[in-house]
Design an enzyme around this catalytic site. Structure first.
Site, PDB file in Angstrom:
ATOM      1  N   LYS A  14       0.830  -1.226  -0.011  1.00 37.58           N
ATOM      2  CA  LYS A  14      -0.029  -0.055  -0.064  1.00 37.58           C
ATOM      3  C   LYS A  14       0.996   1.410   0.053  1.00 37.58           C
ATOM      4  O   LYS A  14       0.550   2.324  -0.766  1.00 37.58           O
ATOM      5  CB  LYS A  14      -1.013   0.029   1.354  1.00 37.58           C
ATOM      6  N   ARG A  89      -9.942   0.369   8.407  1.00 39.29           N
ATOM      7  CA  ARG A  89      -9.516  -1.147   8.696  1.00 39.29           C
ATOM      8  C   ARG A  89     -10.470  -2.098   9.578  1.00 39.29           C
ATOM      9  O   ARG A  89     -10.280  -2.998  10.224  1.00 39.29           O
ATOM     10  CB  ARG A  89      -8.447  -0.971   9.652  1.00 39.29           C
ATOM     11  N   ARG A 128      11.612  -6.015   5.742  1.00 37.48           N
ATOM     12  CA  ARG A 128      11.767  -4.462   5.674  1.00 37.48           C
ATOM     13  C   ARG A 128      12.270  -4.524   7.109  1.00 37.48           C
ATOM     14  O   ARG A 128      12.828  -3.340   7.485  1.00 37.48           O
ATOM     15  CB  ARG A 128      10.084  -4.160   5.537  1.00 37.48           C
ATOM     16  N   ARG A 134      10.869  -0.027  12.414  1.00 39.03           N
ATOM     17  CA  ARG A 134       9.523  -0.026  12.894  1.00 39.03           C
ATOM     18  C   ARG A 134       9.483  -1.097  13.968  1.00 39.03           C
ATOM     19  O   ARG A 134       9.919  -2.056  13.811  1.00 39.03           O
ATOM     20  CB  ARG A 134       8.402  -0.296  11.489  1.00 39.03           C
ATOM     21  N   ARG A 145      -0.278  -9.133  13.517  1.00 38.96           N
ATOM     22  CA  ARG A 145      -0.744  -7.928  12.761  1.00 38.96           C
ATOM     23  C   ARG A 145      -1.725  -8.790  11.557  1.00 38.96           C
ATOM     24  O   ARG A 145      -2.751  -8.403  11.111  1.00 38.96           O
ATOM     25  CB  ARG A 145       0.149  -6.959  11.997  1.00 38.96           C
TER      26      ARG A 145
HETATM   27  P1  ADP Z   1       0.690  -2.036   8.137  1.00 40.46           P
HETATM   28  O1  ADP Z   1      -0.386  -1.942   7.047  1.00 40.46           O
HETATM   29  O2  ADP Z   1       2.088  -2.395   7.312  1.00 40.46           O
HETATM   30  O3  ADP Z   1       0.430  -2.755   9.277  1.00 40.46           O
HETATM   31  P2  ADP Z   1       0.307   0.682   9.065  1.00 40.46           P
HETATM   32  O4  ADP Z   1       1.422   1.620   9.109  1.00 40.46           O
HETATM   33  O5  ADP Z   1      -0.719   0.894   8.078  1.00 40.46           O
HETATM   34  O6  ADP Z   1       1.105  -0.635   8.550  1.00 40.46           O
HETATM   35  O7  ADP Z   1      -0.136   0.582  10.511  1.00 40.46           O
HETATM   36  C1  ADP Z   1       0.480   0.226  11.365  1.00 40.46           C
HETATM   37  C2  ADP Z   1      -0.355   0.041  12.751  1.00 40.46           C
HETATM   38  O8  ADP Z   1      -1.035   1.361  12.899  1.00 40.46           O
HETATM   39  C3  ADP Z   1      -1.469  -1.181  12.578  1.00 40.46           C
HETATM   40  O9  ADP Z   1      -0.938  -2.420  12.926  1.00 40.46           O
HETATM   41  C4  ADP Z   1      -2.364  -0.375  13.485  1.00 40.46           C
HETATM   42  O10 ADP Z   1      -1.759  -1.088  15.171  1.00 40.46           O
HETATM   43  C5  ADP Z   1      -2.108   0.910  13.514  1.00 40.46           C
HETATM   44  N1  ADP Z   1      -3.106   1.530  12.448  1.00 40.46           N
HETATM   45  C6  ADP Z   1      -2.953   2.003  11.465  1.00 40.46           C
HETATM   46  N2  ADP Z   1      -4.136   2.329  10.873  1.00 40.46           N
HETATM   47  C7  ADP Z   1      -5.076   2.048  11.490  1.00 40.46           C
HETATM   48  C8  ADP Z   1      -6.377   2.024  11.570  1.00 40.46           C
HETATM   49  N3  ADP Z   1      -7.086   2.470  10.520  1.00 40.46           N
HETATM   50  N4  ADP Z   1      -7.288   1.758  12.808  1.00 40.46           N
HETATM   51  C9  ADP Z   1      -6.872   1.185  13.627  1.00 40.46           C
HETATM   52  N5  ADP Z   1      -5.405   1.040  13.740  1.00 40.46           N
HETATM   53  C10 ADP Z   1      -4.667   1.481  12.953  1.00 40.46           C
END
Ligand code: ADP
Length: 189
Positions: A14, A89, A128, A134, A145
């Site tokens: 993404k 999400r 990564r 991270r 996750r």
């Molecule tokens: P990835 O898609 O690789 O897991 P992101 O940077 O999108 O990475 O998200 C990292 C973390 O941030 C998620 O595992 C979650 O804990 C939190 N997060 C991100 N977006 C949301 C969302 N829309 N709702 C709830 N938690 C979120």
């Protein structure tokens, strides 16, 4: 104005494809993960709360995310389009997004769903983790996750399918090949 939900499990590409879309189309970009990481870096109350959820591979509670996004949307009133990356999400977030956009007289245009097999996701995220810095790119948190994705996030696909807005995209192959498929869908809406 086009509103693109860029969707897929962690590691599906993404972030990478968002950069390509921004470069080609000049759209605004909202990555809830990036916003949360900035909140953590700035040691805000939201950042302090979010950190524990993120490090456990869990979702930050809907109410916090929805408020955060509602404020962020106002930054993009003049944009030609917006990419939503990592949001919604949960189906509650998808409902909230619909209402936020309705309030502004608009709606989601399409959901681009990147399809990538689970083992490939794990391999990409572990790799990564070697350079990303991270705190959630370690095997234990990656597995958590992916579970969170399967249990709470994957149902969002059915939500957009019911709205007639789902576009599945094979997320395996070259970055540019996948981007071409993405462009076809963006140009079609
Ligand atoms: P990835 O898609 O690789 O897991 P992101 O940077 O999108 O990475 O998200 C990292 C973390 O941030 C998620 O595992 C979650 O804990 C939190 N997060 C991100 N977006 C949301 C969302 N829309 N709702 C709830 N938690 C979120």
């Amino acid at each position: 104005m086009k509103h693109i939900v860029l969707f897929g499990p962690p590691g599906s590409g993404k972030g990478t494809q968002s950069e390509n879309i921004i470069e080609k189309y000049g759209y605004g970009h909202i990555s809830t993960g990036d916003v949360l990481r900035a909140e953590i870096a700035n040691k805000t109350d939201l950042g302090k709360t979010a950190k524990d959820y993120i490090n456990k591979g869990q979702l930050v509670p809907d109410s916090l995310i929805i408020d955060m996004l509602d404020k962020k949307l106002d930054d993009f009133v003049n944009a030609q389009g917006i990419i939503f990356d990592g949001f919604p999400r949960t189906t509650a977030q998808a409902e909230a997004l619909k209402q936020m956009l309705q309030k502004r007289g608009t709606d989601v245009s399409v959901m681009l769903n990147l399809l990538v097999p689970e083992q490939e996701l794990i391999d990409r995220l572990v790799k990564r983790g070697e350079t990303s810095g991270r705190s959630d790119d370690n095997l234990e948190t990656i597995q958590s996750r992916l579970n969170t994705y399967n249990n709470q996030t994957a149902p969002v696909i059915d939500y957009y399918k019911a709205e007639g807005k789902l576009a599945n995209i094979k997320g395996l192959g070259t970055v540019s090949g996948i981007f071409e498929l993405i462009c076809e869908h963006i140009d079609a809406v």
